[in-house]
Design an enzyme around this catalytic site. Structure first.
Site, mmCIF file in Angstrom:
data_model
loop_
_atom_site.group_PDB
_atom_site.id
_atom_site.type_symbol
_atom_site.label_atom_id
_atom_site.label_comp_id
_atom_site.label_asym_id
_atom_site.label_seq_id
_atom_site.Cartn_x
_atom_site.Cartn_y
_atom_site.Cartn_z
ATOM 1 N N ASN A 111 60.632 45.683 77.037
ATOM 2 C CA ASN A 111 60.691 45.533 78.343
ATOM 3 C C ASN A 111 61.403 47.256 78.975
ATOM 4 O O ASN A 111 62.212 47.435 79.572
ATOM 5 C CB ASN A 111 61.896 44.580 78.677
ATOM 6 C CG ASN A 111 62.626 44.776 78.037
ATOM 7 O OD1 ASN A 111 63.340 45.396 77.167
ATOM 8 N ND2 ASN A 111 63.916 44.355 79.385
ATOM 9 N N ASP A 322 71.874 42.388 71.118
ATOM 10 C CA ASP A 322 71.137 42.309 72.672
ATOM 11 C C ASP A 322 71.651 43.516 73.463
ATOM 12 O O ASP A 322 71.853 43.636 74.850
ATOM 13 C CB ASP A 322 71.078 41.129 73.551
ATOM 14 C CG ASP A 322 70.293 41.006 74.210
ATOM 15 O OD1 ASP A 322 69.800 41.963 74.579
ATOM 16 O OD2 ASP A 322 70.467 40.359 75.636
ATOM 17 N N HIS A 326 73.322 49.443 81.050
ATOM 18 C CA HIS A 326 72.377 50.091 82.690
ATOM 19 C C HIS A 326 73.832 50.985 82.792
ATOM 20 O O HIS A 326 75.134 50.971 81.883
ATOM 21 C CB HIS A 326 72.415 48.832 83.257
ATOM 22 C CG HIS A 326 71.540 47.592 82.772
ATOM 23 N ND1 HIS A 326 70.487 47.486 83.193
ATOM 24 C CD2 HIS A 326 71.446 46.492 82.124
ATOM 25 C CE1 HIS A 326 69.492 47.022 82.907
ATOM 26 N NE2 HIS A 326 70.413 45.688 82.455
HETATM 27 O O1 DOR Z 1 70.719 40.350 79.832
HETATM 28 C C1 DOR Z 1 70.199 40.838 79.525
HETATM 29 N N1 DOR Z 1 69.389 42.528 79.391
HETATM 30 N N2 DOR Z 1 69.589 40.116 78.501
HETATM 31 C C2 DOR Z 1 68.209 40.801 78.314
HETATM 32 O O2 DOR Z 1 67.462 39.659 77.896
HETATM 33 C C3 DOR Z 1 67.682 41.977 78.932
HETATM 34 C C4 DOR Z 1 68.436 42.451 79.061
HETATM 35 C C5 DOR Z 1 68.069 43.895 79.377
HETATM 36 O O3 DOR Z 1 67.018 44.808 78.745
HETATM 37 O O4 DOR Z 1 68.601 44.377 79.918
#
Ligand code: DOR
Length: 467
Positions: A111, A322, A326
């Site tokens: 993504n 994970d 941000h």
């Molecule tokens: O909390 C999350 N952030 N879960 C995800 O599956 C994607 C990820 C993101 O790419 O920010």
């Protein structure tokens, strides 16, 4: 600078084009079946010898008395944001954070912007990575409702990522026919984010407009996770397709996973827990607010316990981060404008070593969950274990070192950690990537030492190759 407990290193010059040989001496080595105080010899980018004869010639000796040597961590779920979202993170900053944290191989999610949903996008990411990554790399190919032909043809990738439930970005495959086609018509292993869109929507409507981040766990609730996980298991079983369940967040999913891994088709299934789902729960919203807003949402203390018991009894095999950075400004927006995700690669090994220090698990289990199991889950060649002939991706850890995590310390571009303020006991002190020092004495390399991870899916995944 050498610290009292740090690895002491004596190096001689080496003629060009001969492979450098390094002996690591004095450490306790975490081997696949035992921990032993033996020497390890690195030659070039490989582990050349374990317990070598005393007279074995080397160019350099690293005195690692008092330390443990473990295989480099393989993190199979990260978001490094390049290309396109590099104000949050980039490959150099993220992989410097990896080297600092003892992560020597990562598998990254699709993504980004553009999304990694075609071979051209994969090749472009791999080309970028070869210029920028301090540690080894691999990239998933992302599923869309219409790219099954791309997924069928994809190469140089660990597998296919499906967002069965939307998260950051717009990759989502919720349509049943599209999911059936992906499971029926592709051969690469599939992994998925499992949260049910219809359940999330219904919860959102029921709860109504809210600025309370605690509602995140009520909107993305237990049922959303369970419904989507059951749906993915059903698809994998019917299509006899290898499937890895990402970031299990509820205790309720653990018996469902246990049914799969003990059933007739057990070789198809593996599952993963992330550190934040193991160690944080809804009571932590008061302290962390939107910093701990993640997808799947953080659940309850009872879920923490359920996930730990699933990990300890082998129902869950892999621990990952994970890592989803941000910026602080983005995270500090009021809910629900605040984005979901938190960083992790820089602290994941230390957090788990601290759990071992607290007696919750053993060092050997940490190595199994974070190094060996992910390497085998994704059929990554030559990674995950300290064995002769494997890649020299190695980490010296000091199980006694105490350090408090701080935002100022982070190499990750986002510059914050949900673990800030926590004193952890047990830290990586030196990291080798393919035989080269990537982190030592507080200094992190900026060189692109990482190489493309190689996958051999003919190995057949975790269960077939399990000892
Ligand atoms: O909390 C999350 N952030 N879960 C995800 O599956 C994607 C990820 C993101 O790419 O920010």
């Amino acid at each position: 600078m050498l610290t009292a407990r740090g690895p002491h290193c004596v190096a001689d010059r080496k003629p060009e084009n001969e492979e450098m040989r390094t002996r690591i001496t004095g450490a306790d080595i975490v081997l696949p079946r035992e921990t032993a105080r033996v020497d390890v010899v690195i030659e070039g980018d490989k582990i050349a010898d374990i317990d070598p004869a005393p007279q074995t010639a080397v160019d350099e000796t690293v005195d690692a008395a008092g330390l443990h040597l473990i295989p480099g961590v393989v993190d199979d779920q990260v978001h490094f944001r390049e290309p396109g979202l590099t104000h949050k993170e980039d490959l150099l900053r993220a992989t410097r954070a990896c080297a600092r944290g003892g992560v020597t191989t990562f598998l990254e999610m699709p993504n980004t912007s553009p999304t990694t949903t075609s071979q051209a996008a994969l090749d472009a990411k791999l080309a970028l990575a070869s210029q920028k990554c301090v540690v080894n790399y691999g990239f998933y190919v992302g599923a869309t409702p219409t790219n099954v032909a791309d997924l069928r043809e994809a190469r140089r990738t660990p597998g296919i990522k499906i967002f069965i439930g939307s998260s950051t970005g717009d990759l989502l495959v919720d349509d049943q026919d599209a999911l059936e086609r992906i499971f029926a018509e592709t051969t690469l292993p599939i992994t998925a984010h499992c949260e049910d869109e219809a359940t999330i929507r219904a919860n959102r409507e029921r709860i109504g407009p809210t600025a309370d981040v605690r509602d995140h766990s009520r909107i993305r609730d237990h049922r959303a996770a369970v419904v989507a996980t059951e749906r993915a298991f059903d698809l994998a079983r019917r299509h006899n397709h290898r499937f890895h369940l990402l970031h299990v967040s509820t205790a309720d999913e653990v018996p469902l996973i246990r049914e799969q891994i003990t059933g007739d088709q057990r070789q198809l299934f593996t599952a993963e827990a992330c550190l934040h789902h193991l160690l944080l729960n809804v009571d932590d919203y008061d302290r962390l607010g939107t910093l701990m807003q993640v997808n799947p949402s953080i659940k309850t203390a009872a879920d923490n316990e359920g996930l730990w018991s699933g990990l300890l009894d082998g129902t869950l095999q892999v621990v990952a981060t994970d890592h989803a950075p941000h910026t602080l400004e983005e995270k500090q927006q009021p809910y629900p404008q605040s984005p979901s995700g938190m960083p992790g690669v820089e602290t994941s090994l230390a957090v788990m070593l601290d759990q071992a220090h607290q007696g919750r698990c053993t060092l050997q289990q940490v190595v199994h969950w974070m190094c060996d199991a992910p390497a085998r889950t994704w059929d990554i060649l030559h990674k995950g274990r300290i064995e002769v002939g494997r890649d020299a991706d190695l980490v010296l850890v000091d199980l006694e070192q105490k350090r408090t995590v701080s935002n100022e310390d982070q190499h990750s571009k986002c510059g914050w950690s949900a673990w800030a303020g926590r004193e952890l006991t047990g830290w990586p002190v030196r990291t080798w990537v393919m035989g080269q020092v990537a982190y030592q004495d507080g200094r992190v390399s900026e060189e692109s030492l990482g190489q493309e991870a190689q996958f051999d899916h003919a190995l057949g995944g975790f269960w077939v190759t399990q000892d």
